[in-house]
Design a protein around this motif. Structure first.
Motif, PDB file in Angstrom:
ATOM      1  N   HIS A   1       0.839  -1.203   0.000  1.00 60.62           N
ATOM      2  CA  HIS A   1       0.000   0.000   0.000  1.00 60.62           C
ATOM      3  C   HIS A   1       0.874   1.253   0.000  1.00 60.62           C
TER       4      HIS A   1
ATOM      5  N   GLY B   1       2.245   1.937  -3.308  1.00 60.95           N
ATOM      6  CA  GLY B   1       1.225   2.141  -4.334  1.00 60.95           C
ATOM      7  C   GLY B   1       1.064   0.966  -5.271  1.00 60.95           C
TER       8      GLY B   1
ATOM      9  N   ASP C   1      -0.804  -1.825  -4.520  1.00 60.58           N
ATOM     10  CA  ASP C   1      -1.942  -2.657  -4.116  1.00 60.58           C
ATOM     11  C   ASP C   1      -3.221  -2.294  -4.854  1.00 60.58           C
ATOM     12  N   ASN C   2      -3.113  -1.654  -5.998  1.00 56.46           N
ATOM     13  CA  ASN C   2      -4.275  -1.255  -6.773  1.00 56.46           C
ATOM     14  C   ASN C   2      -4.909  -2.485  -7.412  1.00 56.46           C
TER      15      ASN C   2
ATOM     16  N   ASN D   1      -8.245  -2.463  -8.373  1.00 59.75           N
ATOM     17  CA  ASN D   1      -9.535  -1.995  -8.858  1.00 59.75           C
ATOM     18  C   ASN D   1      -9.682  -2.119 -10.366  1.00 59.75           C
TER      19      ASN D   1
END
Length: 105
Positions: A62, A65, A67-68, A70
């Motif tokens: 996280h 950056g 851990d996206n 979506n």
């Protein structure tokens, strides 16, 4: 060409077209598959002694950056995650060997 030779040739062409279409369709399906999250598994050995936990790895992902989740699963950059876990500052930490080598999507 004999009758059986023509039939074999036609079947070969049909099979080739079928395989090409199956590959194109399955590739498209895989590209649209949505990521349902990252599963982090930390394999401990006797030297690591729980220096790092899955929660710590998730926190680092996280923070970096990475851990996206979506988007489509094909958009998750596994190489970048692996490269980030081998940064020189991390390699000097005692728990470096306990970082996961694989991340399941």
């Amino acid at each position: 060409m004999t009758k059986s030779g023509v039939i074999r040739c036609m079947l070969s062409v049909v099979l080739t077209v079928y395989l090409v279409m199956a590959l194109l369709i399955s590739n498209d399906m895989a590209a649209r598959e949505m990521c349902r999250g990252l599963e982090v598994k930390v394999e401990h050995n006797t030297a690591s002694r729980n220096f790092v936990t899955p929660d710590e790895v998730r926190r680092l992902l996280h923070e970096w950056g990475l851990d996206n989740v979506n988007g489509p699963a094909s958009a998750v950059d596994l190489q970048k995650i692996e490269d980030s876990s081998t940064v020189s500052t991390l390699s000097k930490m005692p728990w470096r060997s306990a970082l996961p080598t694989t991340v399941s999507v």
